[in-house]
Design a protein around this motif. Sequence first.
Motif, PDB file in Angstrom:
ATOM      1  N   SER A 190       0.883   2.570  -7.277  1.00 27.93           N
ATOM      2  CA  SER A 190       0.260   1.691  -8.269  1.00 27.93           C
ATOM      3  C   SER A 190      -0.575   0.614  -7.600  1.00 27.93           C
ATOM      4  CB  SER A 190       1.346   1.022  -9.121  1.00 27.93           C
ATOM      5  OG  SER A 190       2.279   1.942  -9.615  1.00 27.93           O
ATOM      6  N   GLN A 191      -1.465   0.019  -8.386  1.00 30.85           N
ATOM      7  CA  GLN A 191      -2.183  -1.160  -7.916  1.00 30.85           C
ATOM      8  C   GLN A 191      -1.226  -2.346  -7.832  1.00 30.85           C
ATOM      9  OE1 GLN A 191      -5.372  -0.639 -11.029  1.00 30.85           O
ATOM     10  NE2 GLN A 191      -6.656  -1.404  -9.375  1.00 30.85           N
ATOM     11  N   LEU A 192      -0.351  -2.430  -8.801  1.00 30.61           N
ATOM     12  CA  LEU A 192       0.715  -3.431  -8.792  1.00 30.61           C
ATOM     13  C   LEU A 192       1.817  -2.974  -9.729  1.00 30.61           C
ATOM     14  CD1 LEU A 192       0.372  -5.222 -11.633  1.00 30.61           C
ATOM     15  CD2 LEU A 192      -1.484  -6.242 -10.339  1.00 30.61           C
ATOM     16  N   VAL A 193       2.985  -3.601  -9.594  1.00 29.81           N
ATOM     17  CA  VAL A 193       4.158  -3.253 -10.398  1.00 29.81           C
ATOM     18  C   VAL A 193       4.652  -4.501 -11.121  1.00 29.81           C
ATOM     19  CG1 VAL A 193       6.568  -2.482 -10.327  1.00 29.81           C
ATOM     20  CG2 VAL A 193       4.843  -1.349  -8.891  1.00 29.81           C
ATOM     21  N   VAL A 211       9.545  -1.617  -3.074  1.00 33.21           N
ATOM     22  CA  VAL A 211       8.176  -1.620  -3.587  1.00 33.21           C
ATOM     23  C   VAL A 211       7.236  -2.192  -2.533  1.00 33.21           C
ATOM     24  CG1 VAL A 211       6.630  -2.561  -5.330  1.00 33.21           C
ATOM     25  CG2 VAL A 211       8.885  -1.741  -5.990  1.00 33.21           C
ATOM     26  N   ASP A 212       6.195  -1.427  -2.221  1.00 29.95           N
ATOM     27  CA  ASP A 212       5.260  -1.822  -1.172  1.00 29.95           C
ATOM     28  C   ASP A 212       3.972  -2.431  -1.714  1.00 29.95           C
ATOM     29  OD1 ASP A 212       6.965  -0.854   0.809  1.00 29.95           O
ATOM     30  OD2 ASP A 212       6.138   1.161   0.691  1.00 29.95           O
ATOM     31  N   VAL A 213       3.803  -2.464  -3.032  1.00 32.61           N
ATOM     32  CA  VAL A 213       2.596  -3.020  -3.644  1.00 32.61           C
ATOM     33  C   VAL A 213       2.976  -4.338  -4.324  1.00 32.61           C
ATOM     34  CG1 VAL A 213       1.568  -0.745  -3.962  1.00 32.61           C
ATOM     35  CG2 VAL A 213       2.988  -1.695  -5.777  1.00 32.61           C
ATOM     36  N   PRO A 214       1.981  -5.146  -4.729  1.00 35.11           N
ATOM     37  CA  PRO A 214       2.299  -6.425  -5.370  1.00 35.11           C
ATOM     38  C   PRO A 214       3.284  -6.272  -6.514  1.00 35.11           C
ATOM     39  CG  PRO A 214      -0.029  -6.324  -4.885  1.00 35.11           C
ATOM     40  CD  PRO A 214       0.520  -4.972  -4.554  1.00 35.11           C
ATOM     41  N   LEU A 215       4.287  -7.157  -6.544  1.00 31.49           N
ATOM     42  CA  LEU A 215       5.392  -7.078  -7.495  1.00 31.49           C
ATOM     43  C   LEU A 215       5.428  -8.345  -8.346  1.00 31.49           C
ATOM     44  CD1 LEU A 215       7.865  -5.368  -8.352  1.00 31.49           C
ATOM     45  CD2 LEU A 215       9.184  -6.584  -6.605  1.00 31.49           C
TER      46      LEU A 215
END
Length: 355
Positions: A190-193, A211-215
């Motif tokens: 995802s782009q972000l979560v 999670v490796d994307v912005p949270l």
Amino acid sequence: MATQREREILNMIRHNPMISQKELAEKLGITRPGVASHISHLIKEGLITGKGYILPDEDHVTVIGAVNMDIFGVLTQDEVQSKVSNSGIITSQIGGMGRNIAVNLTSLGIETNLITAFGSDAYGEVFKNDALKHSVNINYAQQYNDLPTSVYMYVDRKDGERIIGVDNMTINQQITPDFLQQRLPSINGSQLVIFDTNLPANSIEWLYNNVDVPLIAKAVSVNKVNRLFASTPQLDMLVINGIEASLITGKKIENAEVAREVAKVLYQKVNAPVWLYVDELGITFYDGQDSYYQTFSNLVGQNLNGVGTSIVAAVAYARINEIQPKDAIKIAVDAAVLTSKTQDNISNEIRKIIY
């Protein structure tokens, strides 16, 4: 779960999808077989979709949270009388923090996956039809035959102030770390979560660690907000209302100055930018350096239940489109005002905030 080394490899591939294993090995100071082993694990985890270093599509947002049927009454009389019937208007509609955020995002033109749990009952069918209507992808959601869809029942005063709320959201306990692990490739693609605190505390901890994307976290309910702190928060952004913020900080928010103080305290707790909204005041942003405040000059008190989710969608839209907080806060206020003007949990006009 990707290791730190594997995250470094993913980052290099994102910048140069044609990079060879030999080049990766030289840049990282490890052997080529070592790189091959990491690549194999990344493919297994779904973080790379093939040997050609094809990365999952990142043009979507993932929302992890609750869907429920909202049954609510709005009083038409000024005074509340206990133990007797009070005149009002009773309405039911599909809602839930996760669902409302997802619908707002698709309304803003953002492809959105909603990861949630719902039942095989009448409310569950309403939810599926609603997701189709609003183009929300629920392929990663789970429908259960033996559990009811969540229900939230509440009563508001004429001015929108909540008197009492009762919920049956036990189905959200199914959104376990194992449940999420099965969906990790899509989550990290995802782009972000965005998640809400209807999730179990151990699932929130799992998100922090995997999670490796912005949270982005949306605090929900004074009874659930402390789930954010069951372990050390690993967030990129926190969206929270004044009631929950007061519970955490012990400070009653009566004006904009106190709102800024509370936002600073929250920032120290989560080490991430904070968006704090107070229905009677406005929105405060603080990121450790910059602080902005925008008043709700014309927030209408019909039904404020969807205001928070519209703010989340607005700040997520701003993050994706690299809109700076000083401008994003105006978009968030506009989203809140539009939503407050309808009895629905979402506004069909929310797209106006991006024109």
